[in-house]
Scaffold this motif. Structure first.
Motif, PDB file in Angstrom:
ATOM      1  N   LEU A 123     -90.098 -25.773-144.443  1.00  0.00           N
ATOM      2  CA  LEU A 123     -90.548 -25.361-143.116  1.00  0.00           C
ATOM      3  C   LEU A 123     -90.415 -23.836-142.940  1.00  0.00           C
ATOM      4  CD1 LEU A 123     -91.674 -25.972-140.332  1.00  0.00           C
ATOM      5  CD2 LEU A 123     -89.357 -26.425-139.523  1.00  0.00           C
ATOM      6  N   GLY A 124     -89.273 -23.346-143.462  1.00  0.00           N
ATOM      7  CA  GLY A 124     -89.061 -21.884-143.380  1.00  0.00           C
ATOM      8  C   GLY A 124     -90.236 -21.127-144.012  1.00  0.00           C
ATOM      9  N   HIS A 125     -90.614 -21.539-145.225  1.00  0.00           N
ATOM     10  CA  HIS A 125     -91.730 -20.869-145.918  1.00  0.00           C
ATOM     11  C   HIS A 125     -93.033 -21.053-145.169  1.00  0.00           C
ATOM     12  CE1 HIS A 125     -89.584 -19.464-149.353  1.00  0.00           C
ATOM     13  NE2 HIS A 125     -89.040 -20.676-149.579  1.00  0.00           N
ATOM     14  N   ARG A 126     -93.155 -22.269-144.628  1.00  0.00           N
ATOM     15  CA  ARG A 126     -94.400 -22.588-143.923  1.00  0.00           C
ATOM     16  C   ARG A 126     -94.578 -21.689-142.698  1.00  0.00           C
ATOM     17  NH1 ARG A 126     -96.128 -28.444-144.210  1.00  0.00           N
ATOM     18  NH2 ARG A 126     -98.218 -28.428-143.275  1.00  0.00           N
ATOM     19  N   VAL A 127     -93.500 -21.521-141.979  1.00  0.00           N
ATOM     20  CA  VAL A 127     -93.528 -20.662-140.792  1.00  0.00           C
ATOM     21  C   VAL A 127     -93.921 -19.229-141.186  1.00  0.00           C
ATOM     22  CG1 VAL A 127     -92.069 -19.577-139.047  1.00  0.00           C
ATOM     23  CG2 VAL A 127     -91.949 -22.045-139.388  1.00  0.00           C
ATOM     24  N   LEU A 128     -93.276 -18.780-142.239  1.00  0.00           N
ATOM     25  CA  LEU A 128     -93.589 -17.405-142.683  1.00  0.00           C
ATOM     26  C   LEU A 128     -95.060 -17.285-143.091  1.00  0.00           C
ATOM     27  CD1 LEU A 128     -90.487 -16.259-144.739  1.00  0.00           C
ATOM     28  CD2 LEU A 128     -91.221 -15.513-142.470  1.00  0.00           C
ATOM     29  N   TYR A 129     -95.541 -18.311-143.802  1.00  0.00           N
ATOM     30  CA  TYR A 129     -96.922 -18.273-144.264  1.00  0.00           C
ATOM     31  C   TYR A 129     -97.885 -18.252-143.076  1.00  0.00           C
ATOM     32  CZ  TYR A 129    -101.389 -19.717-145.977  1.00  0.00           C
ATOM     33  OH  TYR A 129    -102.737 -19.778-146.203  1.00  0.00           O
ATOM     34  N   VAL A 130     -97.624 -19.111-142.101  1.00  0.00           N
ATOM     35  CA  VAL A 130     -98.512 -19.179-140.938  1.00  0.00           C
ATOM     36  C   VAL A 130     -98.495 -17.854-140.175  1.00  0.00           C
ATOM     37  CG1 VAL A 130     -98.829 -20.271-138.674  1.00  0.00           C
ATOM     38  CG2 VAL A 130     -98.429 -21.683-140.683  1.00  0.00           C
ATOM     39  N   LEU A 131     -97.294 -17.265-140.112  1.00  0.00           N
ATOM     40  CA  LEU A 131     -97.181 -15.966-139.427  1.00  0.00           C
ATOM     41  C   LEU A 131     -98.038 -14.902-140.120  1.00  0.00           C
ATOM     42  CD1 LEU A 131     -93.498 -15.374-138.291  1.00  0.00           C
ATOM     43  CD2 LEU A 131     -95.562 -15.262-136.896  1.00  0.00           C
ATOM     44  N   ARG A 132     -97.943 -14.920-141.465  1.00  0.00           N
ATOM     45  CA  ARG A 132     -98.713 -13.918-142.221  1.00  0.00           C
ATOM     46  C   ARG A 132    -100.221 -14.130-142.022  1.00  0.00           C
ATOM     47  NH1 ARG A 132     -94.970 -14.251-146.439  1.00  0.00           N
ATOM     48  NH2 ARG A 132     -96.264 -15.758-147.553  1.00  0.00           N
ATOM     49  N   ALA A 133    -100.610 -15.392-142.092  1.00  0.00           N
ATOM     50  CA  ALA A 133    -102.038 -15.696-141.930  1.00  0.00           C
ATOM     51  C   ALA A 133    -102.516 -15.271-140.545  1.00  0.00           C
ATOM     52  CB  ALA A 133    -102.278 -17.187-142.138  1.00  0.00           C
ATOM     53  N   SER A 134    -101.694 -15.555-139.572  1.00  0.00           N
ATOM     54  CA  SER A 134    -102.093 -15.205-138.215  1.00  0.00           C
ATOM     55  C   SER A 134    -102.201 -13.697-138.051  1.00  0.00           C
ATOM     56  CB  SER A 134    -101.098 -15.828-137.237  1.00  0.00           C
ATOM     57  OG  SER A 134    -100.759 -14.928-136.237  1.00  0.00           O
ATOM     58  N   ASP A 135    -101.288 -13.021-138.718  1.00  0.00           N
ATOM     59  CA  ASP A 135    -101.320 -11.555-138.683  1.00  0.00           C
ATOM     60  C   ASP A 135    -102.632 -11.032-139.300  1.00  0.00           C
ATOM     61  OD1 ASP A 135    -100.096  -9.055-138.142  1.00  0.00           O
ATOM     62  OD2 ASP A 135     -99.865  -8.818-140.327  1.00  0.00           O
ATOM     63  N   ALA A 136    -102.979 -11.625-140.427  1.00  0.00           N
ATOM     64  CA  ALA A 136    -104.213 -11.196-141.095  1.00  0.00           C
ATOM     65  C   ALA A 136    -105.423 -11.456-140.205  1.00  0.00           C
ATOM     66  CB  ALA A 136    -104.358 -11.930-142.426  1.00  0.00           C
ATOM     67  N   ILE A 137    -105.408 -12.624-139.583  1.00  0.00           N
ATOM     68  CA  ILE A 137    -106.543 -12.954-138.706  1.00  0.00           C
ATOM     69  C   ILE A 137    -106.625 -11.954-137.548  1.00  0.00           C
ATOM     70  CG2 ILE A 137    -107.367 -14.642-137.005  1.00  0.00           C
ATOM     71  CD1 ILE A 137    -106.371 -16.819-138.997  1.00  0.00           C
ATOM     72  N   ALA A 138    -105.447 -11.614-136.998  1.00  0.00           N
ATOM     73  CA  ALA A 138    -105.441 -10.653-135.881  1.00  0.00           C
ATOM     74  C   ALA A 138    -106.027  -9.324-136.329  1.00  0.00           C
ATOM     75  CB  ALA A 138    -104.014 -10.472-135.371  1.00  0.00           C
ATOM     76  N   ARG A 139    -105.615  -8.939-137.545  1.00  0.00           N
ATOM     77  CA  ARG A 139    -106.129  -7.654-138.016  1.00  0.00           C
ATOM     78  C   ARG A 139    -107.645  -7.712-138.259  1.00  0.00           C
ATOM     79  NH1 ARG A 139    -102.580  -5.744-142.670  1.00  0.00           N
ATOM     80  NH2 ARG A 139    -101.476  -7.684-142.329  1.00  0.00           N
ATOM     81  N   LEU A 140    -108.104  -8.820-138.813  1.00  0.00           N
ATOM     82  CA  LEU A 140    -109.545  -8.997-139.015  1.00  0.00           C
ATOM     83  C   LEU A 140    -110.293  -8.929-137.695  1.00  0.00           C
ATOM     84  CD1 LEU A 140    -110.261 -11.818-141.610  1.00  0.00           C
ATOM     85  CD2 LEU A 140    -111.097  -9.464-141.578  1.00  0.00           C
ATOM     86  N   ARG A 141    -109.668  -9.562-136.689  1.00  0.00           N
ATOM     87  CA  ARG A 141    -110.325  -9.590-135.402  1.00  0.00           C
ATOM     88  C   ARG A 141    -110.479  -8.164-134.842  1.00  0.00           C
ATOM     89  NH1 ARG A 141    -107.069 -12.970-132.764  1.00  0.00           N
ATOM     90  NH2 ARG A 141    -106.138 -11.146-131.766  1.00  0.00           N
ATOM     91  N   ILE A 142    -109.422  -7.363-135.046  1.00  0.00           N
ATOM     92  CA  ILE A 142    -109.479  -5.974-134.572  1.00  0.00           C
ATOM     93  C   ILE A 142    -110.556  -5.199-135.335  1.00  0.00           C
ATOM     94  CG2 ILE A 142    -108.197  -3.793-134.498  1.00  0.00           C
ATOM     95  CD1 ILE A 142    -105.689  -5.559-133.952  1.00  0.00           C
TER      96      ILE A 142
END
Ligand code: C2E
Ligand code: MG
Ligand code: MG
Length: 710
Positions: A123-142
């Motif tokens: 779960l720990g890794h999963r949370v980190l992974y989702v956070l990273r993905a979300s970060d990337a998506i946010a940056r793409l959106r910008i």
């Protein structure tokens, strides 16, 4: 509720009604370096979310009152409402193997799920992974928003083309004239939208872009709103087997470029090509001619009296004259002489104006005659140009007479490069001027040497007077009916210490140019008058002596004074002195001429017009100037009696002169037939080899003595 945390890696909202579960989650999050905030039910979870804006939400499905699905939906609704498009990742914690819950979770807007029993390290890794993905998506959106802003700021039209040339999409730019509409393009092939030649060029570049991944562009024109628009399409590979195109209306830029080009290539006064344009045309012609083994000629024209017009009538008239001259030149040279005939006149010509006819500056014009078959063709053009210039110009209330001197150089005979050819045409033009102006001369390499020797000649001519190298010959003038000598024409010669006898045509122009004609002319006048006086004394028979006056002498303000003092000094009766002027001299500056002529008439000398028929003169003027005789130029006489045209001219001149009470002298009479015809026409006096070559004074004295004895 906990205070706002300040984790670098992020803050996670943990919503679970089970305190043990929350504790374990917090522990797990701490392990991976994340901050956490707890909420023990759905309502609190929503309040926390609004307050601290977490980076991720861990949401238990089963909670009293507001379950996880409802919370997730509320979060998404809230995000929607705030409208920034951002989506915080939500991981839902479901019961084991609860497939319906999983589906439900996604429908509610969850990003991911974990099912119980929870594997904590995963779960720990999963949370980190989702956070990273979300970060990337946010940056793409910008980045996407940024790109959209940039594109919105550019007026271009955008489209994407598939590799086989179909519009995948089409977004019309702001420039309304520039483009087709979305409806006209999307889904269609470029050949169904654009004219085929343009479409084909676009397709060719499209393939180029796909093959090389470079940016390519295509320029084309389209008629829109009744005007022709110029477009530029740039094609860029997207890396996905398709091509992004940007189309811009560049009509304005093209117009500006054209204007700049015109400024750079056009003479602003006359609108015809300038030196630069001519040089470039010349370069092209040289390359073409050398490739195809063709000949061409350069005509270099210079007006003979432009400076005088500028000085006396002002620059406005000078400018006007140059304009009309350029128009006449344009009309004179055959359309074939000028390749891009229309480009010269067309103010919005798209090609740089052709330089076949150009103004190099001042009163210098050049003409390029391509595809020359015979040298005579170049000379013919030159003569047409000369004739066109001799027609009087009516400018601003003035009647102006000009002549032109033309030099001609030939490719490849005279030179193999543009600079030399132009220089040689210029040299030939100077030579034409030296030969008495109103002339056309071909360049020959001998000319350069000749011009060099010209300098030497000038030095020699300056000494000729002091060294007594000049002498006069006299040619008898015979009364046609009475067949007896009535006058003589004094003709100057130069006995050069090295070159022998130099005829006047070879040094009078130089004397004119250097001003030496004034002292030389005075010497001729004095010598001729004193000779005439001497004949009168010795032979007891008077004869009128004719002296040639060149334009430069005529313009000398001391002329009348000189004539008067020579007559006084020699004691010759003014009526026995004839001054020969040419039409050009008279017409040069009618007003000043009138004053000088008035003075000469007051002195009582006899005035005649030499070489009549070769220049332009107004009969009206001749009458006013009190001209007493016309000397028909020998070029009219030489063809007689066969040349019917010249015969008619000769007859007309005689009739007209008699009508105006002027006498007529025929020059260059060489045959009995000519003399007979002239007599038949009523010509008064004849001069020519038939009746006596120019000769020394002794021979004339003998003729006069014979008269006395008779
Ligand atoms: P021009 O005044 O027309 O003189 C007549 C020219 O024709 C003379 O050439 C004369 O020798 C030539 N001529 C005479 N009869 C015949 C003929 O039957 N057949 C042919 N083919 N030619 C004939 P010249 O002496 O060489 O003079 C040439 C020109 O030089 C003159 O033309 C005149 O314009 C100028 N010139 C001569 N002497 C003087 C001078 O003292 N002062 C000035 N300013 N110019 C002069
Ligand atoms: Mg003469
Ligand atoms: Mg003459």
């Amino acid at each position: 509720m906990a205070a706002l945390p300040s984790s670098k890696r992020g803050t996670v909202l943990v919503a679970d009604d089970d305190p043990v579960m929350r504790l374990l989650m917090l522990e797990m999050l701490a392990q991976v370096g994340l901050d956490a905030i707890e909420a023990e039910d759905g309502e609190r979870a929503l309040a926390c979310f609004a307050h601290i804006a977490p980076d991720l939400v861990l949401l238990d499905v089963d909670m009293p009152h507001l379950d996880g699905f409802a919370v997730c939906r509320a979060i998404r609704a809230r995000e929607q409402e705030h409208g920034n498009g951002a989506a915080v990742p939500v991981i839902m914690v479901t019961g084991s193997d609860d497939l319906a819950a999983v589906t439900h979770a996604y429908e509610a807007g969850a990003t991911d799920f974990v099912s119980k029993p929870i594997n904590w390290p995963i779960l720990g890794h999963r949370v980190l992974y989702v956070l990273r993905a979300s970060d990337a998506i946010a940056r793409l959106r910008i980045a996407d928003a940024h790109n959209r802003a940039v594109l919105a700021a550019i007026p271009d039209t955008f489209f994407r083309l598939s590799r086989d040339g179909y519009y995948l999409d089409y977004e019309q730019g702001h420039d309304p004239a520039a483009v087709f509409t979305q409806r006209e393009c999307a889904g269609r092939h470029v050949r169904d939208v654009l004219p085929h030649p343009i479409a084909d060029r676009l397709l060719e570049q499209l393939h180029g872009v796909l093959a090389t991944q470079t940016i390519r562009s295509v320029d084309y024109e389209l008629q829109r709103d009744e005007t022709v628009h110029h477009f530029e399409a740039r094609l860029v590979g997207t890396g996905a087997g398709e091509v992004l195109g940007l189309v811009r209306d560049i009509s304005e830029r093209k117009r500006t470029e054209e204007q700049i080009r015109r400024l750079a290539y056009c003479d602003s006064l006359t609108g015809i090509p300038n030196r630069q344009a001519f040089l470039e045309t010349l370069e092209r012609e040289l390359a073409r001619s050398s490739q195809h083994g063709r000949k061409f000629a350069i005509l270099f024209m210079d007006l003979d009296s432009f400076k005088r017009i500028n000085d006396t009538l002002g620059h406005n008239v000078g400018d006007l004259l140059l304009k009309v001259v350029s128009e006449r030149l344009h009309d004179t040279i055959r359309p074939g002489d000028v390749v891009a005939h229309d480009a010269v006149l067309d103010n919005v010509a798209r090609q740089p104006p052709s330089g076949n006819l150009a103004r190099l500056g001042g009163d210098e014009f050049t003409i390029l005659i391509p595809d020359l078959d015979r040298v005579e063709d170049a000379l013919n053009v030159a003569h047409r140009v000369k004739d066109a210039m001799r027609r009087p110009f009516h400018l601003d209330g003035h009647e102006i007479f000009v002549t032109a001197s033309i030099g001609i150089s030939l490719y490849p005979e005279d030179g193999e490069d543009c600079t030399s050819l132009l220089k040689y045409a210029d040299t030939a033009m100077y030579h034409a001027k030296n030969c008495g102006k109103n002339n056309a001369k071909l360049y020959s390499s001998a000319l350069t040497t000749q011009i060099m020797s010209h300098v030497k000649l000038e030095v020699g001519l300056r000494r000729a007077l002091q060294n007594n190298e000049l002498y006069l010959q006299y040619q008898p003038q015979i009364d046609v009916r009475a067949n007896r000598i009535v006058g003589v024409e004094a003709l100057v010669r130069w006995r050069h210490p090295e070159h022998g006898i130099i005829p006047p045509n070879d040094f009078i122009p130089l004397a004119e140019e250097t001003g030496l004609i004034v002292p030389i002319g005075e010497w001729v006048l004095r010598t001729a008058c004193s000779q005439a006086r001497a004949w009168h004394r010795e032979c007891r028979h008077g004869v009128r002596v004719a002296v040639n006056l060149s334009a430069r002498q005529f313009k000398d303000e001391n002329l009348a004074q000189t004539v008067l003092s020579v007559l006084n000094d020699t004691g010759l009766d003014p009526r026995m002195l004839e001054l020969e002027l040419t039409e050009g001299t008279l017409m040069d500056d009618a007003l000043a001429t009138l004053a000088t002529l008035e003075q000469l008439r007051a002195i009582g000398v006899y005035l005649s017009i030499d070489d009549f028929g070769t220049g332009y003169s107004s009969m009206n003027y001749l009458k006013r100037f009190d001209v007493r005789a016309l000397k028909i130029d020998k070029s009219f006489i030489s063809g007689l009696p066969q040349d019917s045209e010249n015969a008619a001219i000769t007859r007309a001149i005689i009739a007209m002169a008699h009508g105006l009470k002027m006498a007529v002298v025929a020059e260059g009479v060489e045959t009995d037939e000519q003399l007979a015809l002239l007599e038949q026409y009523g010509c008064d006096v004849a001069q020519g080899y038939l009746l006596g070559r120019p000769t020394a004074e002794g021979a004339i004295a003998e003729m006069l003595m014979a008269l006395t004895e008779a």
